[in-house]
Design a protein around this motif. Structure first.
Motif, PDB file in Angstrom:
ATOM      1  N   ALA A 101      40.303  50.505  42.162  1.00 27.41           N
ATOM      2  CA  ALA A 101      39.906  49.124  41.881  1.00 27.41           C
ATOM      3  C   ALA A 101      39.888  48.287  43.153  1.00 27.41           C
ATOM      4  O   ALA A 101      38.934  47.534  43.402  1.00 27.41           O
ATOM      5  CB  ALA A 101      40.854  48.511  40.849  1.00 27.41           C
ATOM      6  N   PHE A 102      40.909  48.411  43.974  1.00 27.06           N
ATOM      7  CA  PHE A 102      40.965  47.575  45.174  1.00 27.06           C
ATOM      8  C   PHE A 102      40.026  48.068  46.272  1.00 27.06           C
ATOM      9  O   PHE A 102      39.578  47.274  47.104  1.00 27.06           O
ATOM     10  CB  PHE A 102      42.402  47.431  45.658  1.00 27.06           C
ATOM     11  CG  PHE A 102      43.143  46.378  44.881  1.00 27.06           C
ATOM     12  CD1 PHE A 102      43.008  45.034  45.194  1.00 27.06           C
ATOM     13  CD2 PHE A 102      43.927  46.721  43.789  1.00 27.06           C
ATOM     14  CE1 PHE A 102      43.648  44.055  44.453  1.00 27.06           C
ATOM     15  CE2 PHE A 102      44.575  45.750  43.041  1.00 27.06           C
ATOM     16  CZ  PHE A 102      44.434  44.405  43.374  1.00 27.06           C
ATOM     17  N   THR A 103      39.696  49.341  46.260  1.00 24.34           N
ATOM     18  CA  THR A 103      38.641  49.822  47.155  1.00 24.34           C
ATOM     19  C   THR A 103      37.322  49.152  46.784  1.00 24.34           C
ATOM     20  O   THR A 103      36.572  48.668  47.644  1.00 24.34           O
ATOM     21  CB  THR A 103      38.506  51.350  47.070  1.00 24.34           C
ATOM     22  OG1 THR A 103      39.716  51.955  47.534  1.00 24.34           O
ATOM     23  CG2 THR A 103      37.338  51.837  47.920  1.00 24.34           C
ATOM     24  N   THR A 104      37.040  49.082  45.486  1.00 23.17           N
ATOM     25  CA  THR A 104      35.829  48.412  45.008  1.00 23.17           C
ATOM     26  C   THR A 104      35.844  46.925  45.361  1.00 23.17           C
ATOM     27  O   THR A 104      34.844  46.368  45.815  1.00 23.17           O
ATOM     28  CB  THR A 104      35.692  48.578  43.479  1.00 23.17           C
ATOM     29  OG1 THR A 104      35.602  49.970  43.161  1.00 23.17           O
ATOM     30  CG2 THR A 104      34.461  47.852  42.955  1.00 23.17           C
ATOM     31  N   ILE A 105      36.985  46.281  45.177  1.00 21.92           N
ATOM     32  CA  ILE A 105      37.092  44.849  45.474  1.00 21.92           C
ATOM     33  C   ILE A 105      36.833  44.581  46.950  1.00 21.92           C
ATOM     34  O   ILE A 105      36.083  43.668  47.312  1.00 21.92           O
ATOM     35  CB  ILE A 105      38.484  44.328  45.054  1.00 21.92           C
ATOM     36  CG1 ILE A 105      38.603  44.320  43.526  1.00 21.92           C
ATOM     37  CG2 ILE A 105      38.727  42.915  45.609  1.00 21.92           C
ATOM     38  CD1 ILE A 105      40.014  44.101  43.019  1.00 21.92           C
ATOM     39  N   ARG A 106      37.449  45.385  47.817  1.00 19.92           N
ATOM     40  CA  ARG A 106      37.248  45.179  49.254  1.00 19.92           C
ATOM     41  C   ARG A 106      35.799  45.409  49.666  1.00 19.92           C
ATOM     42  O   ARG A 106      35.254  44.690  50.512  1.00 19.92           O
ATOM     43  CB  ARG A 106      38.186  46.089  50.047  1.00 19.92           C
ATOM     44  CG  ARG A 106      39.643  45.635  50.025  1.00 19.92           C
ATOM     45  CD  ARG A 106      40.493  46.446  50.991  1.00 19.92           C
ATOM     46  NE  ARG A 106      40.676  47.806  50.516  1.00 19.92           N
ATOM     47  CZ  ARG A 106      41.714  48.198  49.764  1.00 19.92           C
ATOM     48  NH1 ARG A 106      42.640  47.328  49.399  1.00 19.92           N
ATOM     49  NH2 ARG A 106      41.823  49.457  49.375  1.00 19.92           N
ATOM     50  N   GLU A 107      35.167  46.409  49.055  1.00 27.17           N
ATOM     51  CA  GLU A 107      33.791  46.735  49.411  1.00 27.17           C
ATOM     52  C   GLU A 107      32.790  45.704  48.894  1.00 27.17           C
ATOM     53  O   GLU A 107      31.842  45.337  49.590  1.00 27.17           O
ATOM     54  CB  GLU A 107      33.423  48.122  48.865  1.00 27.17           C
ATOM     55  CG  GLU A 107      34.131  49.269  49.581  1.00 27.17           C
ATOM     56  CD  GLU A 107      33.829  50.610  48.950  1.00 27.17           C
ATOM     57  OE1 GLU A 107      33.231  50.629  47.831  1.00 27.17           O
ATOM     58  OE2 GLU A 107      34.191  51.655  49.547  1.00 27.17           O
ATOM     59  N   GLN A 108      33.000  45.212  47.674  1.00 31.74           N
ATOM     60  CA  GLN A 108      31.994  44.356  47.049  1.00 31.74           C
ATOM     61  C   GLN A 108      32.309  42.862  47.118  1.00 31.74           C
ATOM     62  O   GLN A 108      31.401  42.033  47.001  1.00 31.74           O
ATOM     63  CB  GLN A 108      31.813  44.769  45.583  1.00 31.74           C
ATOM     64  CG  GLN A 108      31.310  46.186  45.420  1.00 31.74           C
ATOM     65  CD  GLN A 108      30.953  46.530  43.979  1.00 31.74           C
ATOM     66  OE1 GLN A 108      30.700  45.658  43.158  1.00 31.74           O
ATOM     67  NE2 GLN A 108      30.936  47.810  43.673  1.00 31.74           N
ATOM     68  N   ALA A 109      33.569  42.515  47.316  1.00 31.59           N
ATOM     69  CA  ALA A 109      33.936  41.101  47.366  1.00 31.59           C
ATOM     70  C   ALA A 109      34.578  40.715  48.692  1.00 31.59           C
ATOM     71  O   ALA A 109      34.308  39.647  49.235  1.00 31.59           O
ATOM     72  CB  ALA A 109      34.895  40.774  46.221  1.00 31.59           C
ATOM     73  N   GLY A 110      35.435  41.600  49.225  1.00 30.58           N
ATOM     74  CA  GLY A 110      36.162  41.314  50.451  1.00 30.58           C
ATOM     75  C   GLY A 110      37.655  41.318  50.190  1.00 30.58           C
ATOM     76  O   GLY A 110      38.112  41.438  49.052  1.00 30.58           O
ATOM     77  N   ASP A 111      38.424  41.198  51.257  1.00 31.13           N
ATOM     78  CA  ASP A 111      39.881  41.158  51.106  1.00 31.13           C
ATOM     79  C   ASP A 111      40.295  39.884  50.384  1.00 31.13           C
ATOM     80  O   ASP A 111      39.838  38.786  50.729  1.00 31.13           O
ATOM     81  CB  ASP A 111      40.555  41.205  52.475  1.00 31.13           C
ATOM     82  CG  ASP A 111      40.504  42.592  53.096  1.00 31.13           C
ATOM     83  OD1 ASP A 111      40.896  43.558  52.418  1.00 31.13           O
ATOM     84  OD2 ASP A 111      40.052  42.701  54.248  1.00 31.13           O
ATOM     85  N   PRO A 112      41.173  39.978  49.400  1.00 29.93           N
ATOM     86  CA  PRO A 112      41.593  38.795  48.642  1.00 29.93           C
ATOM     87  C   PRO A 112      42.355  37.780  49.491  1.00 29.93           C
ATOM     88  O   PRO A 112      43.190  38.148  50.316  1.00 29.93           O
ATOM     89  CB  PRO A 112      42.503  39.372  47.548  1.00 29.93           C
ATOM     90  CG  PRO A 112      42.107  40.812  47.447  1.00 29.93           C
ATOM     91  CD  PRO A 112      41.719  41.227  48.825  1.00 29.93           C
ATOM     92  N   HIS A 113      42.041  36.515  49.269  1.00 31.05           N
ATOM     93  CA  HIS A 113      42.801  35.409  49.848  1.00 31.05           C
ATOM     94  C   HIS A 113      43.930  35.002  48.901  1.00 31.05           C
ATOM     95  O   HIS A 113      44.942  34.468  49.337  1.00 31.05           O
ATOM     96  CB  HIS A 113      41.889  34.208  50.102  1.00 31.05           C
ATOM     97  CG  HIS A 113      40.825  34.474  51.122  1.00 31.05           C
ATOM     98  ND1 HIS A 113      39.736  35.264  50.875  1.00 31.05           N
ATOM     99  CD2 HIS A 113      40.698  34.032  52.402  1.00 31.05           C
ATOM    100  CE1 HIS A 113      38.968  35.319  51.956  1.00 31.05           C
ATOM    101  NE2 HIS A 113      39.538  34.583  52.893  1.00 31.05           N
ATOM    102  N   VAL A 114      43.696  35.240  47.614  1.00 30.46           N
ATOM    103  CA  VAL A 114      44.678  34.917  46.577  1.00 30.46           C
ATOM    104  C   VAL A 114      44.748  36.090  45.605  1.00 30.46           C
ATOM    105  O   VAL A 114      43.711  36.616  45.191  1.00 30.46           O
ATOM    106  CB  VAL A 114      44.287  33.650  45.783  1.00 30.46           C
ATOM    107  CG1 VAL A 114      45.383  33.288  44.787  1.00 30.46           C
ATOM    108  CG2 VAL A 114      43.970  32.495  46.690  1.00 30.46           C
ATOM    109  N   LEU A 115      45.951  36.479  45.248  1.00 28.50           N
ATOM    110  CA  LEU A 115      46.151  37.475  44.206  1.00 28.50           C
ATOM    111  C   LEU A 115      47.086  36.869  43.171  1.00 28.50           C
ATOM    112  O   LEU A 115      48.217  36.499  43.489  1.00 28.50           O
ATOM    113  CB  LEU A 115      46.747  38.763  44.782  1.00 28.50           C
ATOM    114  CG  LEU A 115      46.872  40.019  43.905  1.00 28.50           C
ATOM    115  CD1 LEU A 115      47.925  39.900  42.812  1.00 28.50           C
ATOM    116  CD2 LEU A 115      45.544  40.424  43.313  1.00 28.50           C
TER     117      LEU A 115
END
Length: 280
Positions: A101-115
């Motif tokens: 899930a976080f591989t997908t998030i980093r690839e398609q959205a970017g590193d989170p600023h807020v979690l």
């Protein structure tokens, strides 16, 4: 896709088991219920309200849920409000699912600023009273609770904190409840809720480890009945509406934490309805 590269807010547990077709709603009312007359801000509980708040504030919001279908209506609502978001499936019981899930998030959205870690569990709530003692609770039921309350946030933190540390800013906010403060017998299966204490302790440890690197970690204790389609239909909520917590206002508290000045960070916040004595 985050084509405009907005700051990214990830909401783990973006929907509610008390939404119109949620597990607890069906359990309590025997069927899904109509939420068309409810304000859009309360239809998906705290997770949905937080997602909508950050989208309105210009964030690209990632909605995580075990099944994408659970968040489809929330995604539609955010888009109708001119927000941007995407859904990513994530099962907190599976380390592989979290990593994917976080591989997908980093690839398609970017590193989170807020979690925002808003994952919850309701195991044990439907146990009959005669099975309320710890000795009757199945081990696999406990393991689910433990995965979500302690192992899950640990693994999620490993996915997002390195980039926040390197950037020198970011927020890791945990949505918790009064079971994290002390054990007490309020419902059947209550002994399943002591892993919430570990969730709170993790927030304290991460504060010690990451604050100096510019990462704001906070534990938010939501101490009360939260408005949503399923809870609004409960007799308690109808008889005592003053004790029902507005998820839109809860979401504002989370956004406030993210926007606090570094000179005066809050690391634990407890939210309680005004007529109710807070849990300590």
């Amino acid at each position: 896709m985050n084509s405009t590269r907005k700051p990214v807010a990830v909401v783990v547990g973006a929907t509610s088991k008390w939404q119109s077709d949620g597990r607890n709603t069906k359990l309590a009312h025997g069927q899904a219920i109509d939420d068309s007359d409810l304000p859009v801000g309360v239809r998906w509980g705290v997770g949905g309200a937080i997602a909508q708040k950050f989208a309105k504030e210009g964030f690209f919001v990632v909605l995580t849920t075990r099944r994408a279908a659970n968040a489809a209506a929330l995604e539609k609502a955010i888009i109708e409000q001119n927000g941007e978001c995407m859904i990513v499936e994530l099962d907190l019981v599976s380390e592989a699912s979290i990593s994917k899930a976080f591989t997908t998030i980093r690839e398609q959205a970017g590193d989170p600023h807020v979690l925002v870690y808003n994952a919850g569990y309701l195991e044990g709530r439907d146990l009959p009273p005669e099975k309320e003692l710890l000795e009757h609770i199945p081990v696999d039921m406990f393991e689910t609770a433990q995965h979500i309350a302690s192992r899950g946030p640990f693994l999620v933190a490993k996915e997002v904190l390195p980039a926040m540390r390197e950037r020198g800013e970011g927020s890791f906010l945990i949505s918790n409840n009064a079971s994290s403060l002390r054990g007490r017998k309020r419902m059947t299966g209550q002994s399943l809720y002591y892993p919430r204490v570990m969730m709170r302790t993790l927030a304290q440890v991460l504060t010690e480890e990451y604050s100096e690197h510019g990462v704001h970690v906070a534990n938010v204790v939501i101490d009360g009945l939260i408005d949503s389609p399923g809870t609004r239909a409960l007799s308690r909520a109808q008889q005592h509406p003053e004790v029902v917590m507005n998820p839109v206002k809860i979401a504002e508290a989370f956004y406030y934490l993210h926007t606090q000045d570094k000179s005066c960070w809050t690391h634990e916040l407890q939210l309680t309805p005004f007529p109710t004595k807070p849990s300590y």
